[in-house]
Design a protein around this motif. Structure first.
Motif, PDB file in Angstrom:
ATOM      1  N   GLN A 163       2.344   1.155  -5.994  1.00  0.00           N
ATOM      2  CA  GLN A 163       2.432   2.713  -4.372  1.00  0.00           C
ATOM      3  C   GLN A 163       2.031   2.380  -3.460  1.00  0.00           C
ATOM      4  O   GLN A 163       2.993   2.558  -2.400  1.00  0.00           O
ATOM      5  N   LYS A 164       1.507   0.554  -2.968  1.00  0.00           N
ATOM      6  CA  LYS A 164       1.571   0.456  -1.450  1.00  0.00           C
ATOM      7  C   LYS A 164       2.596   0.050  -1.243  1.00  0.00           C
ATOM      8  O   LYS A 164       3.298   0.288   0.399  1.00  0.00           O
ATOM      9  N   GLY A 165       3.347  -0.647  -2.136  1.00  0.00           N
ATOM     10  CA  GLY A 165       4.965  -1.460  -1.939  1.00  0.00           C
ATOM     11  C   GLY A 165       5.353  -0.136  -1.758  1.00  0.00           C
ATOM     12  O   GLY A 165       6.768  -0.191  -1.001  1.00  0.00           O
ATOM     13  N   LEU A 166       5.451   0.509  -2.424  1.00  0.00           N
ATOM     14  CA  LEU A 166       6.159   2.590  -2.588  1.00  0.00           C
ATOM     15  C   LEU A 166       6.342   3.055  -1.385  1.00  0.00           C
ATOM     16  O   LEU A 166       7.301   3.298  -0.856  1.00  0.00           O
ATOM     17  N   GLU A 167       5.466   2.924  -0.747  1.00  0.00           N
ATOM     18  CA  GLU A 167       4.819   3.923   0.368  1.00  0.00           C
ATOM     19  C   GLU A 167       5.730   2.750   1.895  1.00  0.00           C
ATOM     20  O   GLU A 167       6.333   3.398   2.060  1.00  0.00           O
ATOM     21  N   ILE A 168       5.626   1.388   1.405  1.00  0.00           N
ATOM     22  CA  ILE A 168       6.169   0.502   2.747  1.00  0.00           C
ATOM     23  C   ILE A 168       7.880   0.757   2.365  1.00  0.00           C
ATOM     24  O   ILE A 168       8.552   1.064   3.614  1.00  0.00           O
ATOM     25  N   LEU A 169       7.757   1.100   1.321  1.00  0.00           N
ATOM     26  CA  LEU A 169       9.463   1.518   1.605  1.00  0.00           C
ATOM     27  C   LEU A 169       9.915   2.795   1.920  1.00  0.00           C
ATOM     28  O   LEU A 169      10.755   2.854   2.655  1.00  0.00           O
ATOM     29  N   ALA A 170       8.909   3.941   1.541  1.00  0.00           N
ATOM     30  CA  ALA A 170       9.831   5.120   2.001  1.00  0.00           C
ATOM     31  C   ALA A 170       9.910   4.719   3.359  1.00  0.00           C
ATOM     32  O   ALA A 170      10.026   5.878   4.236  1.00  0.00           O
ATOM     33  N   SER A 171       8.249   4.318   4.051  1.00  0.00           N
ATOM     34  CA  SER A 171       8.730   4.463   5.799  1.00  0.00           C
ATOM     35  C   SER A 171       9.208   3.958   6.587  1.00  0.00           C
ATOM     36  O   SER A 171       9.337   3.360   7.589  1.00  0.00           O
ATOM     37  N   GLY A 172      10.045   2.705   5.670  1.00  0.00           N
ATOM     38  CA  GLY A 172      11.177   2.242   5.916  1.00  0.00           C
ATOM     39  C   GLY A 172      10.318   0.751   6.819  1.00  0.00           C
ATOM     40  O   GLY A 172      11.824   0.079   7.659  1.00  0.00           O
ATOM     41  N   GLY A 173       9.941  -0.104   6.192  1.00  0.00           N
ATOM     42  CA  GLY A 173       9.326  -1.322   6.421  1.00  0.00           C
ATOM     43  C   GLY A 173      10.176  -2.557   6.024  1.00  0.00           C
ATOM     44  O   GLY A 173       9.155  -3.325   5.267  1.00  0.00           O
TER      45      GLY A 173
END
Lengths: 297, 409
Positions: free
Chosen positions: B353-363
């Motif tokens: 989930q942490k990875g998906l969040e970073i992916l979604a936030s464009g980092g």
């Protein structure tokens, strides 16, 4: 054969010569053609696929400024000299011992030759385990009570090449011993009788009489050992894979890694050309001395 | 009818019913526990949804071992039907030489352009406007995996970032544990180096050096502190003598080591061992300092084979690999992130989930495989292998690194 003129040497034994043409062509195309192709492309900037885009001596400059290549050369020199000298000395000594008409000679001969039946990959893996500090030699000696005993060549960059040397010698000495033994068996019994009559000591007989007589056998053994040294690759890959770090790298591994892993054919070809040049530099003077001298005899 | 003709006609009937069913040999280097579980998901889906058979061609060893075998088979005229590769510059020349199947048509039919997120993944499959590979997962290398058991043994709190981790190291050493697990292979040490670079030198300088090959920045102060940090990390990993990455991960799982810097594929190993995120282990993307991840990953390439039936089966497999069900099943098993932004990954654990969040936030950053050629990567890996295993000074290592970057193409 009874024609008036003596036939030209070139056309004598015609059928034999025609029959050998395919072999000669194969040798020319595969060995010389392949070598020339490699040397040619070592002057190009070929990457994954060979391309004719000349870059002069760039590949060689990069090669000789590469730390990994220098370490590889140094390792091969250490391994080569040590294994040449030690295998010859050990092989001859073992053969001489077996030749003293000992009991169970067959058994000993089989035991010593047996490692040669194993491939370098198996040898490398076996010695990786034997030299592993946690369950190999070090662990066994410590279990005997010598708690401070330390023997860990596999994890020490300074001596890891000697760990490979041990494995290489374990594998190769048997063959040299058998060749030497065959040579010793070829020595006429009368020579031994003569030295006994003259009262020459055993060691002196071996060093001053038997060894010079076995010169062709030594040359055979030398050629076999040297070719094994130059192509040293699979043993290193199986035993250390070049590690720790890059401290047990060898030239053949540099060639393979740069040709296929780094996808830089030019660099790999430059390295393999250097390997060939070094062989030629050593081989040509030796071949001249060995075979060129015969004309004067 | 005698027996022979009976058998022949039986064979003819079997062949007749399975028109077009072919065996596809698929090569890959997914051999650790979690990876093997993931690849069997692909094989299962392929066998269930099509008439064809998946012939598994796993090559043991890491990508460095497998890639030369794969490439020499393609070049040598003995291509497999499909193969894993890391997309990016590794296959550039193979595509240019016309050895790979063009997938543009099914990509357009499947609308890959809109599905694949981030779009850079598809860009690195594209050459001159044509698409040659199917991205199957996103892998990021910038993770620090921590063993709760090890920190409990040492009696310190589980760190929240790299600086705390370094500060906690002496306590771990006192408890007889290895602070940092590290497989003694150049590519793993290079991952640790790259991760520390992004955390310490920052994204800007990293991009300047890795993407733009700016040797001046590589020689600068920010990289100086990176090399010093790596030299410190080297001391923390002194007693870690394992080779393979999954053995190093196993040290973290069993609590023998405090942590490991390794890509998110390590997650699969924790899962196979039955460990629970945030309970038995925790994960810090970007070492807990810089919340960015690179978006490398695996992709499947389909070498050209002159057989229309195999060609059709290759296209079927390509479309299947990117389908939603396969993406979910595969990536959950492997611990990697899916390449589609439109699927439900709510069953993923907290690390994913942490990875998906970073992916979604464009980092997101491009991976090393996309920016550096295999030649440059090999040279850096050689340098790292030497640096981590010897007493080479940070200054000397930096100087050599600058040379490599200056010569990079």
């Amino acid at each position: 054969m009874d024609s008036a003129k003596r036939p030209n040497g070139l056309f004598r034994n015609k059928s034999a010569k025609i029959a050998s043409i395919p072999m000669i062509l194969t040798a020319l195309v595969v060995f010389f053609g392949g070598t020339a192709w490699t040397v040619f492309y070592s002057f190009t900037g070929s990457r994954l696929l060979p391309k004719v885009k000349f870059v002069g001596f760039d590949q060689y400059e990069r090669l000789w400024s590469s730390h990994r290549w220098m370490i590889s050369i140094e390792n091969l020199a250490i391994y080569g000299i040590c294994s040449l000298v030690l295998t010859m000395v050990l092989g001859f000594t073992l053969a001489a011992l077996l030749d003293r008409k000992i009991r169970f000679e067959n058994t000993f001969r089989t035991i010593i030759l047996y490692p040669f039946a194993l491939s370098f990959v198996v040898t490398g893996l076996a010695w990786q385990w034997i030299l592993n500090p946690d369950f190999g030699v070090q662990a066994v000696v410590r279990a005997w009570g010598w708690e401070s005993f330390s023997f860990d060549p596999m994890n020490n960059p300074d001596i890891v090449i000697y760990g490979i040397l041990i494995a290489g010698m374990w594998q190769g000495t048997g063959l040299v011993m058998v060749i030497m033994l065959a040579g010793l068996r070829g020595i006429d019994e009368d020579i031994w009788k003569a030295t006994r009559v003259d009262g020459i000591g055993l060691v002196k007989t071996y060093v001053q009489v038997i060894v010079p007589m076995m010169r062709p056998v030594f040359v055979t053994a030398l050629v076999i050992i040297s070719s094994g040294i130059i192509k040293l690759y699979d043993l290193v890959v199986a035993q250390t894979n070049g590690g720790p770090g890059i401290s047990s790298e060898v030239p053949a591994k540099y060639v393979i890694d740069y040709m296929f892993k780094a996808q830089n054919l030019g660099q790999g070809f430059a390295a393999s050309t250097m390997m060939m040049v070094s062989v030629v530099i050593i081989l040509v003077p030796w071949a001249y001395l060995e075979f060129g001298g015969k004309k004067r005899d | 009818m005698n027996l022979k003709t009976k058998l022949l006609s039986a064979a003819a009937i079997i062949c007749g019913t399975s028109v077009g069913a072919v065996e596809l040999e698929v090569t890959h280097w997914w051999t650790s526990g979690g990876e093997a579980a993931a690849v069997s998901e692909l094989a299962k889906a392929f066998t269930a949804k099509t008439d064809h058979t998946w012939v598994d061609g796993a090559i043991a060893g890491s990508g460095g071992t497998a890639r030369p075998i794969i490439i020499s088979r393609i070049l040598g005229g003995d291509p497999m039907a499909a193969t894993q590769l890391n997309h990016g510059r590794q296959s550039e020349e193979l595509i240019e030489a016309g050895l790979m199947t063009d997938l543009t048509e099914i990509a357009e039919a499947g609308g890959w352009k809109d599905l694949v997120n981030p779009s850079s993944l598809l860009d690195s499959c594209t050459l001159d406007g044509r698409i040659y590979c199917v991205p199957v997962n996103i892998h990021s290398a910038q993770w620090l995996w921590l063993s709760h058991e090890a920190f409990a043994t040492a009696g310190v709190d589980v760190p929240k970032d790299w600086h705390q981790f370094v500060a906690a190291a002496p306590a771990l050493q006192k408890a007889g544990l290895v602070p940092l697990a590290m497989g003694q292979q150049g590519w793993q040490q290079n991952i640790a180096f790259g991760t520390l670079t992004i955390a310490i030198a920052g994204v800007e300088d990293w991009r300047e050096v890795t993407v733009n090959k700016n040797a001046e920045v590589a020689a600068g102060d920010s990289y100086k502190s990176v090399f010093e940090a790596v030299a410190d990390a080297r001391e923390l990993a002194r007693d870690s003598k394992v080779q393979d990455w999954n053995l190093a991960t196993n040290m973290v799982i069993t609590g023998k080591a405090g942590g490991q810097i390794m890509g998110d594929w390590a997650q699969g190993e924790f899962q196979v061992a039955g460990q629970v995120a945030d309970q038995d282990y925790s994960c810090l993307p970007g070492l807990g300092i810089n919340q960015v991840l690179d978006t490398g990953g695996d992709a499947f390439y389909f070498p050209k084979i002159d057989d229309p039936e195999i060609h059709a089966a290759q296209l079927e497999l390509a479309a299947l690999l990117i389908s939603p069900e396969v993406q979910v099943a595969f990536n959950l098993a492997k611990g990697s992130l899916p390449v589609r932004g439109d699927i439900d990954m709510s069953s993923a654990n907290s690390c994913m989930q942490k990875g998906l969040e970073i992916l979604a936030s464009g980092g997101v950053l491009p991976s090393d495989d996309m920016s550096l050629s295999a030649d440059t990567t090999t040279q850096i890996e050689d340098l790292m292998a030497e640096f981590w295993a010897s007493d080479l000074s940070a200054t000397e290592a930096q100087a050599r690194y600058v040379d490599i970057i200056a010569d990079a193409d």
